[in-house]
Structure formats: structure tokens, C-alpha cells
Design an enzyme around this catalytic site. Structure first.
Site, short mmCIF file in Angstrom:
data_model
loop_
_atom_site.label_atom_id
_atom_site.label_comp_id
_atom_site.label_asym_id
_atom_site.label_seq_id
_atom_site.Cartn_x
_atom_site.Cartn_y
_atom_site.Cartn_z
N TYR A 183 0.86 -1.19 0.00
CA TYR A 183 0.00 0.00 0.00
C TYR A 183 0.90 1.24 0.00
O TYR A 183 1.99 1.21 0.58
CB TYR A 183 -0.88 -0.05 1.26
CG TYR A 183 -1.86 1.07 1.41
CD1 TYR A 183 -3.08 1.06 0.74
CD2 TYR A 183 -1.58 2.15 2.26
CE1 TYR A 183 -3.99 2.08 0.90
CE2 TYR A 183 -2.49 3.18 2.41
CZ TYR A 183 -3.69 3.14 1.73
OH TYR A 183 -4.59 4.17 1.88
N GLY A 185 1.47 3.92 1.55
CA GLY A 185 2.09 4.46 2.76
C GLY A 185 3.01 3.50 3.48
O GLY A 185 3.63 3.88 4.47
N LYS A 186 3.13 2.27 3.00
CA LYS A 186 3.99 1.30 3.67
C LYS A 186 5.47 1.67 3.48
O LYS A 186 5.83 2.48 2.63
CB LYS A 186 3.73 -0.10 3.12
CG LYS A 186 2.35 -0.66 3.47
CD LYS A 186 2.17 -0.85 4.96
CE LYS A 186 0.99 -1.74 5.32
NZ LYS A 186 -0.32 -1.17 5.00
N ASN A 187 6.34 1.03 4.26
CA ASN A 187 7.78 1.32 4.16
C ASN A 187 8.30 1.09 2.75
O ASN A 187 9.17 1.80 2.27
CB ASN A 187 8.56 0.47 5.16
CG ASN A 187 8.31 0.88 6.60
OD1 ASN A 187 7.27 1.48 6.91
ND2 ASN A 187 9.23 0.57 7.48
#
Length: 365
Positions: A183, A185-187
Site C-alpha cells: 500500500y 504508505g507502507k515502508n
């Protein structure tokens, strides 16, 4: 100064040429569904997380379903997971056909309590899904010992824990399979939805691949009834462009967490993230506990600092699970924490000045 919760535009600007080049290449090659860019990312990500096989899919939620379906979860089975997570973890247990059984957290790391797992096992239990929540590994030695004792499979939910380690070993390499979300916004985030399941089991990887591609490895040859959960070429190329930066972005998040820890540790009523021994936290989220969480969030937001309240209701108490009649005393830690946890701005490019602004505002609250 304004402090965003995350700054994906800034991340894009730092590697704009790589991202733009990746997108242009996919368009040039008309490689929109599957194809060489997807194959390349699967190989690259498998290598990055120390596994033999990566099966890409449309999102992290589908990844959970694919893993359980390949492990032949069926009606009447029970699968144990944590009371503190995003609903994908538990909902996919239900959609795979099993009954979800929740366990409380350990009270300090927000990860599943192994003692609660042991107490929840019944003759119908077939597996355990620990979640490496916020980027901190669960207690995998204890979990794997319980799984071995009771002959249960383990699927690690690594949606927030890219490159996290437990006693030096990568998360995602302990159980039968592990799931990842990309997704935005993930790292490691795509520019849309994307996910993957990883495993060291070649037969399991092939079964998950078939499930994700309408039940076959070759078009028009359907060996089983599958679903349509494919990673598209554009997202694969973008992820391949970002992947070489993941290690340095992870180090930047860890450095930012140290700065937060130093500044917030001495402030009354603030409890900074507790990292258990032998666990490498990758800080997808930097979460503090505070008894007046909502008022603190309002204070920070009013002064230009974006915050987030992740999982304001613990899973057993959501309307979706009213059928179980869960009570707060069954999950005391998860129930307590649902009103106290606040996520502060955390992204690889956050500046020390921005962090000092956040710390100062918390101090003045």
C-alpha cells in the site's frame, strides 16, 4: 512548521527519475498485466527478504487469503490471530472458510501474546497468524514452538514489517508463508494497491500462483478455480525502482525513532514504543501511549502536526464480530490500548527540525 504524517510526494521527488523511467518503460512495452516487470520484482523481493519464492498479488489482503486457501483452510477450522490489528488479518480467516479466534497482546509491544495463543488452542485449531505490528516482530521463538508442539501452520503478517528481524533472522522466514502489503504508505509502497506472499515451499508457491491467476499457470489452462489477484506491471516496476532504497529508508526511520525516544522519554504521561530484546523494529508507525490521547491529538493537529489513530477499536469489539459476544476482560491489553495509542509523523525523510517541533508541542501539552 507544518509536519505531515507522511510525505509521499517528497519521497517521489527524491527518486523522480527512477520512478518516471519505470513508468515510461512499462508504457513503452505494453506490459500492464503480469510480464517481465512483475517477474523481475518477484525475484528481487524474494532476494531482499531472504526467501526462495515470491508470489505477487493485487494487495496485502488478498495475500492473506491466498496463503490460507493454499494451506486448504476449510469450514470448521479455527485460526488464531491477534486482537490488535487491521481487519484484513481476521476478515480473510473468515473468507477462507475458518473461524477467527482472537488473542490478547503482550501489553508492551502490541504483538500477540504467546501465552494467550496456547490457551486458545482447541482440537479445531489449524494455524496461527501473528502480526508484526507497527514494524516490530512478534515473539517468533515462542510462537513457532507452540505451532510445532500442536502441529499448526504459521502465516506471518508482515504488512508493516519489511526488513524487520527477530534474533537476526528476517521476519517472513519463520512460518509456512508470509504476507506483505505494498500500500502506498507502507515502508515499501507502490503508487496504488499491491501485495505479495513469500515462502520457501515450492509446491505452496505454485498453488498460490495458480489461485491468484484464475487457477492456472498458463492462460486458458485452469487446473483449479482461482481468483483474479494480479500485480500489474506498472506497480511492479515502481516497486523495483524503490526497492534498492528500502534499506536506507529503514535506517532513516530507525534514526528518527531514536530522536523521538530521546525527546519524548522524559515527558510525563508519554510512553514511547517498547522494543523487546533481539527484535529489530522498522517503525512503519511510531506509536506512543498517552492517557489523554484524543486531546493530545487535537492539540498537535491544531498546531500543524498531523497524527493518526490506528485501530481505535480492537478487532474483537468491532460490529463485524458482535456475533462472538466478546468482553473487555478477555482482551485487557487490547481493550486498554484502543483508547491510548497515537501515531506520530514518521517517514524516512522527516527532518530533525520537524521532529523537534513535534516533541516541543507534546512537552507543552
Amino acid at each position: 512548521m507544518p509536519v505531515p504524517f507522511a510525505d509521499l510526494q517528497l519521497q517521489y521527488q527524491t527518486i523522480k527519475s527512477e520512478i518516471d523511467g519505470a513508468i515510461a518503460s512499462v508504457i513503452r512495452d505494453n506490459a500492464f498485466i503480469r510480464g517481465s516487470y512483475v517477474d523481475a520484482f518477484e525475484r528481487q523481493f524474494a532476494a531482499a527478504v531472504d526467501v526462495k519464492h515470491c508470489v505477487s498479488c493485487a494487495n496485502g489482503t488478498d495475500a492473506l487469503y491466498l496463503a490460507m486457501a493454499a494451506l486448504k483452510v476449510k469450514p470448521g477450522d479455527e485460526v488464531i490471530t491477534t486482537a490488535h490489528s487491521w481487519i484484513s488479518t481476521s476478515a480473510m480467516i473468515t473468507h477462507a472458510g475458518a473461524t477467527v479466534v482472537f488473542c490478547d497482546t503482550d501489553g508492551s509491544t502490541f504483538t500477540i501474546d504467546p501465552a494467550a495463543i496456547e490457551a486458545a488452542i482447541t482440537p479445531r485449531t489449524v494455524g496461527i497468524i501473528p502480526v508484526h505490528l507497527y514494524g516490530q516482530p512478534a515473539d517468533m521463538d515462542a510462537i513457532m514452538a507452540i505451532a510445532s508442539k500442536h502441529r499448526l501452520w504459521v502465516i506471518e503478517d508482515c504488512a508493516q514489517a519489511h526488513l524487520a528481524r527477530y534474533k537476526g533472522q528476517q521476519v517472513g522466514t519463520f512460518g509456512a508463508a508470509a504476507t506483505y502489503s505494498f500500500y502506498p504508505g507502507k515502508n515499501l509502497g507502490a503508487m496504488g494497491d499491491a501485495g505479495a506472499v513469500v515462502t520457501n515451499d515450492a509446491a505452496l508457491a505454485e498453488h498460490m500462483t495458480m489461485l491468484a491467476r484464475h487457477g492456472g499457470l498458463v492462460k486458458h489452462q485452469h487446473h483449479i478455480e482461482g481468483i483474479n489477484s494480479r500485480l500489474d506491471g506498472m506497480q511492479a516496476a515502481i516497486l523495483s525502482a524503490k526497492l534498492p532504497y528500502l534499506a536506507q529508508w529503514t535506517k532513516a526511520r530507525q534514526d528518527a525513532a531514536k530522536a523521538y525516544d530521546a525527546g519524548l522519554n522524559q515527558i510525563e504521561d508519554v510512553i514511547v514504543p517498547q522494543v523487546a530484546p533481539d527484535r529489530t523494529h522498522v517503525y512503519h508507525l511510531y506509536t506512543i501511549r498517552h492517557p489523554r490521547r484524543d486531546s493530545l491529538a487535537a492539540h498537535l493537529n491544531a498546531n500543524g502536526v498531523q497524527t493518526a489513530i490506528n485501530y481505535p477499536t480492537a478487532l474483537p469489539f468491532l460490529a463485524a464480530y458482535q456475533r462472538f459476544g466478546h468482553r473487555p476482560e478477555q482482551f485487557p491489553n487490547a481493550h486498554r490500548d484502543q483508547g491510548r495509542i497515537l501515531s506520530l509523523p514518521m517517514f524516512a525523510e522527516i527532518t530533525r527540525a520537524q521532529q523537534d517541533e513535534v516533541i516541543d508541542l507534546v512537552r507543552k501539552f
